[in-house]
Design a protein around this motif. Structure first.
Motif, PDB file in Angstrom:
ATOM      1  N   TYR A  72      -7.516  -4.947  10.412  1.00 33.55           N
ATOM      2  CA  TYR A  72      -8.344  -6.061  10.872  1.00 33.55           C
ATOM      3  C   TYR A  72      -7.696  -6.845  12.012  1.00 33.55           C
ATOM      4  O   TYR A  72      -8.360  -7.162  13.008  1.00 33.55           O
ATOM      5  CB  TYR A  72      -8.655  -7.000   9.700  1.00 33.55           C
ATOM      6  CG  TYR A  72      -9.438  -6.338   8.595  1.00 33.55           C
ATOM      7  CD1 TYR A  72     -10.825  -6.387   8.583  1.00 33.55           C
ATOM      8  CD2 TYR A  72      -8.794  -5.650   7.574  1.00 33.55           C
ATOM      9  CE1 TYR A  72     -11.555  -5.776   7.573  1.00 33.55           C
ATOM     10  CE2 TYR A  72      -9.514  -5.024   6.568  1.00 33.55           C
ATOM     11  CZ  TYR A  72     -10.887  -5.085   6.572  1.00 33.55           C
ATOM     12  OH  TYR A  72     -11.601  -4.463   5.574  1.00 33.55           O
ATOM     13  N   THR A  81      -7.060  -9.629   0.194  1.00 37.99           N
ATOM     14  CA  THR A  81      -7.465  -9.035   1.475  1.00 37.99           C
ATOM     15  C   THR A  81      -8.588  -9.835   2.110  1.00 37.99           C
ATOM     16  O   THR A  81      -8.598 -10.073   3.328  1.00 37.99           O
ATOM     17  CB  THR A  81      -7.903  -7.575   1.279  1.00 37.99           C
ATOM     18  OG1 THR A  81      -6.834  -6.827   0.689  1.00 37.99           O
ATOM     19  CG2 THR A  81      -8.272  -6.938   2.604  1.00 37.99           C
ATOM     20  N   SER A  82      -9.556 -10.266   1.307  1.00 38.17           N
ATOM     21  CA  SER A  82     -10.636 -11.096   1.855  1.00 38.17           C
ATOM     22  C   SER A  82     -10.089 -12.409   2.391  1.00 38.17           C
ATOM     23  O   SER A  82     -10.609 -12.970   3.362  1.00 38.17           O
ATOM     24  CB  SER A  82     -11.701 -11.365   0.781  1.00 38.17           C
ATOM     25  OG  SER A  82     -11.206 -12.215  -0.233  1.00 38.17           O
ATOM     26  N   VAL A  92     -10.259 -11.688   6.768  1.00 37.93           N
ATOM     27  CA  VAL A  92     -11.480 -12.194   7.394  1.00 37.93           C
ATOM     28  C   VAL A  92     -11.703 -13.681   7.210  1.00 37.93           C
ATOM     29  O   VAL A  92     -12.667 -14.228   7.750  1.00 37.93           O
ATOM     30  CB  VAL A  92     -12.715 -11.418   6.868  1.00 37.93           C
ATOM     31  CG1 VAL A  92     -12.572  -9.934   7.143  1.00 37.93           C
ATOM     32  CG2 VAL A  92     -12.933 -11.650   5.374  1.00 37.93           C
ATOM     33  N   LEU A 152     -15.833  -9.853   3.029  1.00 39.76           N
ATOM     34  CA  LEU A 152     -14.936  -8.758   3.405  1.00 39.76           C
ATOM     35  C   LEU A 152     -15.732  -7.480   3.623  1.00 39.76           C
ATOM     36  O   LEU A 152     -15.469  -6.722   4.571  1.00 39.76           O
ATOM     37  CB  LEU A 152     -13.876  -8.543   2.323  1.00 39.76           C
ATOM     38  CG  LEU A 152     -12.902  -7.386   2.557  1.00 39.76           C
ATOM     39  CD1 LEU A 152     -12.069  -7.622   3.813  1.00 39.76           C
ATOM     40  CD2 LEU A 152     -11.989  -7.190   1.343  1.00 39.76           C
ATOM     41  N   THR A 177     -15.984  -5.245   7.010  1.00 40.55           N
ATOM     42  CA  THR A 177     -15.554  -3.848   6.857  1.00 40.55           C
ATOM     43  C   THR A 177     -16.652  -2.893   7.308  1.00 40.55           C
ATOM     44  O   THR A 177     -16.367  -1.834   7.884  1.00 40.55           O
ATOM     45  CB  THR A 177     -15.162  -3.572   5.402  1.00 40.55           C
ATOM     46  OG1 THR A 177     -14.138  -4.497   4.999  1.00 40.55           O
ATOM     47  CG2 THR A 177     -14.630  -2.152   5.231  1.00 40.55           C
ATOM     48  N   PHE A 201     -17.829  -6.619  -2.933  1.00 48.36           N
ATOM     49  CA  PHE A 201     -17.436  -5.794  -1.788  1.00 48.36           C
ATOM     50  C   PHE A 201     -18.096  -4.419  -1.851  1.00 48.36           C
ATOM     51  O   PHE A 201     -18.645  -3.922  -0.861  1.00 48.36           O
ATOM     52  CB  PHE A 201     -15.912  -5.668  -1.777  1.00 48.36           C
ATOM     53  CG  PHE A 201     -15.371  -4.695  -0.760  1.00 48.36           C
ATOM     54  CD1 PHE A 201     -15.177  -5.086   0.553  1.00 48.36           C
ATOM     55  CD2 PHE A 201     -15.050  -3.392  -1.128  1.00 48.36           C
ATOM     56  CE1 PHE A 201     -14.669  -4.188   1.488  1.00 48.36           C
ATOM     57  CE2 PHE A 201     -14.548  -2.496  -0.200  1.00 48.36           C
ATOM     58  CZ  PHE A 201     -14.355  -2.892   1.117  1.00 48.36           C
TER      59      PHE A 201
END
Length: 604
Positions: free
Chosen positions: A105, A256-257, A261, A426, A430, A534
């Motif tokens: 990202y 990760t989210s 992002v 996310l 993605t 997700f």
């Protein structure tokens, strides 16, 4: 050797208030310094992303403190007290998140020279997708801002006696002042100072607690006897919240989210000198988090070691696990004038970081995604609009903190919105980065379905909360050895597990004794909620794109908007006819021919 904990309710002395106030003064002075230093640079980029000139060290430490530490510092020790040391596995999830964010990202975003993460959505999809994402973020963050202002102030009030509205207003106005004056640079360098301050506070608590207990090994032994040292919980059941798998897999995707992002993180990555510097900041952030989580876990062990015979949440005026750490501090340092104020200030500084991070991120999204697409302001005017946005959202945060104190459900709503949107957002990004076939219709429908599926699971979980509580992993807490005073518990006092068992048996006696099969889905750990949303966002987004792909050729797709390595290897094993259909009109050789170009760009 045994020791008797102190359950006396104490309050701040005058010296404690003076020491605590110094933290506010230092933070404000740093903001004033950067306002004076950059007074001739009325540049929007200078205010919102630090002029893209920062090194990885302050950015990495700022990420460690600002994104999660407001809840980490007060919440994690209490969670270790209630659930055990399994929480330390969350650092593996954060490491995986750092790898994914830095390799996929961050290079895409940095290559596009973004100010806001949501700019990407217009480049890749359509302006409507950008506006939808930006408004969703603003609504979510404003509500969450009220929570992060109110919750720590409530914990501080219950333990120290400090007026709750004094804490809320002083915290908010200090954050407004230094954020509006100094911009992102001030916020980042104050975060660095607060990181050092937090480590100092944790270490001080560990040293003082060990000295009073006769050695840390005494406290550790109490935790072993109480079942709190439970690193080896590898049960794969997705309904269990405190296992290796739920924390690494579910927690990793949630992280990760947060890092890939979320505007608060993207804004910091964009402030770095280069894409390589931004990637280094992601891993330095993980190193900082590792230090903080280990210290928080050790402090949680200390809290249980002190109160293993008598749970303060049932015996004293305390009502939340977040209050346990400041309660312990007030008693450990009772004979050291000014020390409680210093240590509590070091802990509370994490909350300042969370508030200022939200304010500067909201300001960036407002200027970049709400105003700039429609009005062409000068750099100077854009900077002052950004400063005004900080003030506006700070005041709005205070109002939402007031609502939070009046409406109990809003506390839960803030956390619910955070969980409902993280995974689907996310998934939205993605779709654009990893799947060239995704189109605007797929992006919007996928996001809405992902949020709806998360909402469905959450509302179902509320209806069957009596059943789901058994999977939360509460460990037994004792009250049978509490000192017999006028504040002692009544003879029928119970532990959380006993109360839970009683509630479950009572509820089940009034029902058929069974639950529908769908309740097993409702029972999934909250750590997996992001993964659930997700997955639906990706699957539904791709299906919708496939159905509508004939309406728009993707041959004009800019290779800067996608990550070709993953896309190339994902499709290479499929027959050519299937590849053509999967890429929804984009020639497979088109991306293959751009692979070397992308490799060179991602290395810069």
């Amino acid at each position: 050797m045994d020791f008797a904990p102190d359950f006396t309710r104490r309050t701040f002395s005058a010296g404690d208030y003076v020491v605590f106030a110094l933290m506010f003064v230092v933070s404000t002075l740093i903001g004033c310094f950067y306002f004076y230093k950059d007074r001739k640079k009325e540049d929007r980029d200078e205010f919102l992303i630090g002029g893209r000139s920062l090194s990885p060290y302050p950015v990495g430490l700022s990420l460690s403190v600002s994104v999660v530490t407001g809840t980490l510092v007060l919440g994690t020790p209490g969670d270790v007290y209630a659930f055990g040391t399994t929480y330390i596995w969350l650092v593996i999830g954060f490491f995986l998140a750092a790898v994914v964010a830095s390799e996929i990202y961050v290079p895409i975003f940095y290559g596009l020279r973004l100010r806001s993460a949501y700019e990407y959505l217009e480049y890749r999809f359509h302006r409507s997708v950008r506006i939808l994402g930006a408004i969703t973020y603003i609504v979510h963050t404003v509500i969450y801002l009220g929570f992060v202002i109110y919750a720590p102030a409530y914990a501080l009030n219950a333990v120290t006696g400090w007026n709750i509205w004094g804490a809320i207003t002083s915290t908010s106005f200090v954050c407004i002042i230094y954020t509006a004056l100094g911009g992102l640079k001030a916020v980042i360098w104050i975060d660095v100072a607060q990181m050092i301050f937090i480590v100092f506070g944790f270490v001080s608590v560990l040293i003082q607690g060990s000295l009073k207990a006769g050695g840390y090994e005494v406290l550790w032994k109490k935790c072993i006897d109480g079942g709190r040292i439970n690193f080896g919980n590898f049960n794969p059941d997705p309904r269990l919240s405190n296992t290796f798998w739920s924390l690494c897999v579910g927690g990793g995707l949630s992280a990760t989210s947060l890092y890939a992002v979320n505007q608060a993180s993207v804004q910091r990555f964009m402030s770095c000198r280069s894409a390589t510097t931004a990637k280094a900041a992601a891993f330095l952030n993980w190193a900082g988090l590792l230090i903080l989580y280990v210290l928080a876990m050790l402090v949680g062990v200390e809290i249980y070691g002190y109160y293993h015979k008598c749970d303060p949440l049932q015996f004293t005026h305390l009502t939340q696990r977040d209050q346990l750490l400041p309660f312990l501090v007030m008693n450990l340092f009772q004979n050291n004038p000014g020390a409680p104020g210093l240590i509590v200030a070091s802990i509370y500084s994490a909350c300042l970081s969370s508030v200022s991070t939200s304010l500067i991120a909201l300001s960036s999204v407002t200027v970049t995604d709400i105003f700039s697409p429609w009005w062409d302001f000068s750099e100077e005017r854009s900077t002052w609009i950004a400063r005004g946005s900080v003030v506006f959202y700070g005041i709005l945060g205070i109002l939402f903190a007031f609502l939070t104190s009046r409406l109990e459900g809003l506390l839960k709503a803030a956390l619910v919105i955070h969980g409902l949107l993280g995974g689907p957002m996310l998934g939205l990004f993605t779709l654009g980065i990893l799947f060239p076939c995704a189109n605007p219709a797929g992006a919007i429908v996928g996001l809405l379905v992902g949020v709806a599926m998360n909402a469905w699971v959450f509302t179902g979980a509320l209806d069957y909360s009596w059943y789901i509580e058994q999977f939360q992993g509460f460990l037994p807490l004792r009250t049978d050895m509490c000192p017999m005073t006028e504040t002692s518990l009544p003879s029928n006092a119970t532990t959380p597990l006993a109360s839970l068992s009683t509630a479950m048996s009572t509820h089940q006696s009034s029902t058929t004794g069974t639950v529908p099969a769908v309740v097993e889905i409702y029972s999934m750990s909250f750590w997996y909620l992001s993964a659930w949303g997700f997955t639906f966002t990706i699957v539904v987004g791709l299906l919708t794109s496939f159905v509508t792909c004939g309406q728009r050729s993707r041959k004009d797709l800019d290779p800067r908007f996608v990550y070709p390595f993953f896309s190339h290897w994902l499709c290479i094993f499929l027959p050519k006819s299937a590849q053509k259909w999967t890429w929804c009109g984009v020639p497979h050789d088109y991306v293959r021919s751009n692979t070397k170009v992308m490799q060179r760009r991602l290395k810069t």
